[in-house]
Enzyme design. Sequence first.
Site, mmCIF file in Angstrom:
data_model
loop_
_atom_site.group_PDB
_atom_site.id
_atom_site.type_symbol
_atom_site.label_atom_id
_atom_site.label_comp_id
_atom_site.label_asym_id
_atom_site.label_seq_id
_atom_site.Cartn_x
_atom_site.Cartn_y
_atom_site.Cartn_z
ATOM 1 C CG ASP A 137 -0.119 -0.146 2.516
ATOM 2 O OD1 ASP A 137 0.833 -0.962 2.540
ATOM 3 O OD2 ASP A 137 -0.438 0.547 3.504
ATOM 4 C CD GLU A 138 -1.049 4.653 3.095
ATOM 5 O OE1 GLU A 138 -2.040 5.357 3.324
ATOM 6 O OE2 GLU A 138 -0.203 4.347 3.961
ATOM 7 C CG ASN A 139 5.592 2.758 -3.995
ATOM 8 O OD1 ASN A 139 6.309 3.717 -3.694
ATOM 9 N ND2 ASN A 139 5.804 1.995 -5.063
#
Lengths: 672, 672
Positions: free
Chosen positions: A319-321
């Site tokens: 997530d959230e890269n």
Amino acid sequence: MLKKNLIFLFLISSVIINAQIKLNNRLNLMPWPKSIVENHQQFIINNKFSISINDAKSERLNSQTTRFLRRLSNRTGVFLDKGFALKNNNKSITSLIINYKIIGKLKLGVDESYELKILDNKINIKANTDIGAIRALETLLQLISSKKDFYYFPGVEIHDSPRFAWRGLMIDAARHFEPVNVIKRNLKGMAAVKLNVFHWHLSDDQGFRIQINSWPKLYQMASDGQYYTHEEIRNVVNFADKLGIRVIPELDIPGHATSWLVAYPEMASKDTIYQLQRNAGIFDPTIDPTKPITYKILGDVITEVSSLFPDKYFHIGGDENKGKQWDANQNIQNFKKNHDFKTNHDLQNYFNSKILAILKKNGKIMMGWDEILQPTLSKDVVIQSWHGKKHMLKAAALGYKTLLSRGYYIDLLKSAGYHYKNDPIDNPDSLTKVQLKNILGGEATMWGELVTPLTIDSRIWPRTAAIAERLWSPKNINDVNNMYKRLKVISFRLEALGLTHIRNKEVILRNITNNQDISSLMILSNICEPLKGYKRNYGGTEYNTFSPFTLFADACTADASDAMEFKKIVKQFLLKPNLKNKKDIIKYLAKWISNYEKFETLDKNPILKSIELPYKNLSDLSKILKRNLLKKSNHKHLKKASKLLVMIKSPFVDVEFVIHDDLERLLSYLKR
Amino acid sequence: MLKKNLIFLFLISSVIINAQIKLNNRLNLMPWPKSIVENHQQFIINNKFSISINDAKSERLNSQTTRFLRRLSNRTGVFLDKGFALKNNNKSITSLIINYKIIGKLKLGVDESYELKILDNKINIKANTDIGAIRALETLLQLISSKKDFYYFPGVEIHDSPRFAWRGLMIDAARHFEPVNVIKRNLKGMAAVKLNVFHWHLSDDQGFRIQINSWPKLYQMASDGQYYTHEEIRNVVNFADKLGIRVIPELDIPGHATSWLVAYPEMASKDTIYQLQRNAGIFDPTIDPTKPITYKILGDVITEVSSLFPDKYFHIGGDENKGKQWDANQNIQNFKKNHDFKTNHDLQNYFNSKILAILKKNGKIMMGWDEILQPTLSKDVVIQSWHGKKHMLKAAALGYKTLLSRGYYIDLLKSAGYHYKNDPIDNPDSLTKVQLKNILGGEATMWGELVTPLTIDSRIWPRTAAIAERLWSPKNINDVNNMYKRLKVISFRLEALGLTHIRNKEVILRNITNNQDISSLMILSNICEPLKGYKRNYGGTEYNTFSPFTLFADACTADASDAMEFKKIVKQFLLKPNLKNKKDIIKYLAKWISNYEKFETLDKNPILKSIELPYKNLSDLSKILKRNLLKKSNHKHLKKASKLLVMIKSPFVDVEFVIHDDLERLLSYLKR
């Protein structure tokens, strides 16, 4: 004939549903079983109570029957003659007879169904697997009742099985480390409400929490000395197995990966020296998906971690890269060009496919958050949805197994009712068969930015029990008021398992007051809730990993008890004012007035001082409202009240008066 | 000139002593330091607070400074900018500067002295060892004070060092197993009051609690699955080391040895099959000292256990061997005859000498209870005296190192004052130099028959803090009232370490009441104490290892708070009755009357029912006493009162009204 039968069936099911609703109000089962019928018998609990099992081969059942006997004895104070299940299966003298068919292999979809029948002089549990049998034991414990002269089990016949196969709780042990005993008591809590997956978030920007022998700097340099050893991991996995709970590890990559890069900057996308993040947020440090060393390290680490967790599933986060470091790295840009990757998402897909190969070699099935979804990905990957149902349904339609976490983010500190109403499948009729088959269930997520071992239980419980019911019980068991009624009982029962969600509130208040009388703060805390969402980190305070989590906000919880009651009363009053509900309102107002007076007698310190003015405002407003309600001073001071209300609406010390809208409505009523 | 100097010295020391007494009343230090002087400065605690150490080589000090910063922040709510000790030793910007000379080798007699100086803008800690420095950090935490606008450290200068080198707490993890987290929180408690030896009672008739690879049946067959692994032992030893606490293992032989014989009956004195004892008591099963296999097993086990504990000392128990099985075994009788052993004590001496040889081979010094004493025994053996000071002094005179445990048996549930007054050396002048040198200190003993992880903390704390002061502080720090005043504060501070002695009381009461209002039981528990000594196992109830320890008696503690206060008031009243102390008495009586009424509104169950009549008797007697004190009904109902008193004097549900003698005195007064 068919019609007649249908009518008959309809009548029968109405009767059953009505009976269930009646039972709902008396028995405090959670999750509520699929079917329960009363037989008006009762089994009296005395020192002769005993258990036999049809065979002694299930270690799981052996350990859980012993534990059942301890818990029964501790609940009732009954001194049992036999502290362990009987060896010889003499049915005539046994109180509780357990029959199971096979030792369940703990994996997705294992049979957890059971039957439980309580008669005057005999209790029977039947299950296909030992896991089903231990689910029955938890139900039985929830049924313990008392009269003046004895404890007893009420006579019922229960047929039960779960609606969803995947009913999880994720604990983030990376942001704040949670020692094994914290994990274990929460596993016990999970088992008590029939959750069956513990998802263990083991690495993030703030720490790498697991011993890795192949690349030891990960735990040596990136954990502040706070990590789980292999033995501890095995110990927890074994403990969970005994409770019928699967354990899934998560190593979050390629973003949320600062801790990896503190240890091994050679796998970073930016050539620099990394330090553990101390704050909350989304950070830039990202693993470089183009370097061979990256896959060497990840290969070894995943292989090592895989060997510790028998479950087939392995969570890679994903997530959230934001890809900021990828964009800034010329080598990575070249790599993208050479591979014809248009976006960073393409590059992450490439990364994921390499990780997938490593996992497959280890016999594992990959799981990740929404972001890992891409149509070319192998169809046995599981997508955990934090983006929401739309994403989940899309993944399910594409043929991926999915589970829902959005709406179960317990760290946001929303109400149990909010989570309870969040059904993974709102309308079964609107979904395809494939979608229905692919929705495995859901998971509550306990993100760790704002919790420590002192407070984590009060953020998980009791609300997670409501989520557990949503995932286990039939869809039509969805009466929020009835859920709250049962939740109150379940919550206090959970503390017998060692959970600290109730008792630690007073510990925090004693610390704040320097061991003065905490009752006035207790009263205040029952109408205050910590700021929801991530607002605690707004407006001045920025919490980091070593901030104090021993503040008034940490003593407060979601679903503040007096606030819930007050809301009800105000609603009733405004709907149809009468002497009774007016009196109820005045009782609360008087309580806040008198407790502010009590608070004022305390020796102040900076923490108490920061609470003083808001408490005074509440007391002043309560005085005006009270006087006006009593008609002692008609329409007096209402202007002042409006000013007070404005102040009462503002958060203070990271909490809010959750009764402010009720006070506002009352004030509007009085102004008319 | 000499005389003049002596007078001057006398004056100075009077001034210091007076100042200390004054400080005694304001500061809540425990143990009280050897010397403390005020300088009327104060160091204000804000977000800039920082620490530097003269070098970063001590892992112990590094970990404890980090822990200090967390505790400081948690206590005060101050958000510190720096969560760790500063790397660069910039003295000008550092708040607290720690200087130590050497890393202390944790062993008997290591230097624990320190100096602590607090000025307006600087705090200095100086110590010869890092262990001394961490003792200073605990003192500093105890000094945290607050005013309305800030927290601060009061300006003092302290020079401190312990009176005795051996200040221990024994925990029996054999009768009831205590998981690692229970041990760890108690180690933190120990460090907070400067205890320095954790004595770990690891085997007894009821269980063998440590993994043994050489003879694995010991933990596999004789622990019910409840034992410490090697890693857990190492983890605890390392954790204790960081706190400057030595860890001594005890394996109790040749008596108290049923668990050994469950696993390996071949080392038993009687050829039979053994089962773990479930009850409390002294049992017959005894290791056979004549068989080679005995020494093979003990040799391997002691060698294996020795390798896990770096400390030089190893405790072999040796107590309460009645020799019944020896007498009944013809081979053993023959062996005695052949070796010319007159008594079983001679035979046990033979056994001990063999064990001593095994220990010496492992570089260990033998310890045991009184019973192992025999004049031919090597002089480096340590005798732990549970028989009493006479025995201890005898051993000391014979040249053995000794420590006192009699008078520190905290499982007997006597008052903190009783333990506090128990000085290992009553009259130093009456002892020889050799005796004085050989008395190492003392140890509180937490025997485990009647405690579980739920209750053990409330049996250890806060009373063990008073024992800690007795063993650390100068002999003349012995004012019981002042100790109690400070103990109250220290007790509540200990709960920040995770100790549960305060919070778990309510957990038990909630369980008993089925989550009804617990306030009336709380009031009752504050005048009730569990039966002292081992009387809880008399009179009907016999507790075993799987009995419920969730009863009213488990919620009660020694030094019941209201009882202590009531005793004082009654004493004052009877000495010199006035309106004030009469009013105080009536306040208590009224409290018991009104709380019994409250209790009566609770839904009853068998546990509450068992408390009902005693509570009613108390309430009825209180009514009569109150009316007579108010002169509303002079000399009325006093006969009935006498009858009630008889009942109130009898124990109920394993507790007693500890105010019964005060009520009796009041009644006698009213009868006059």
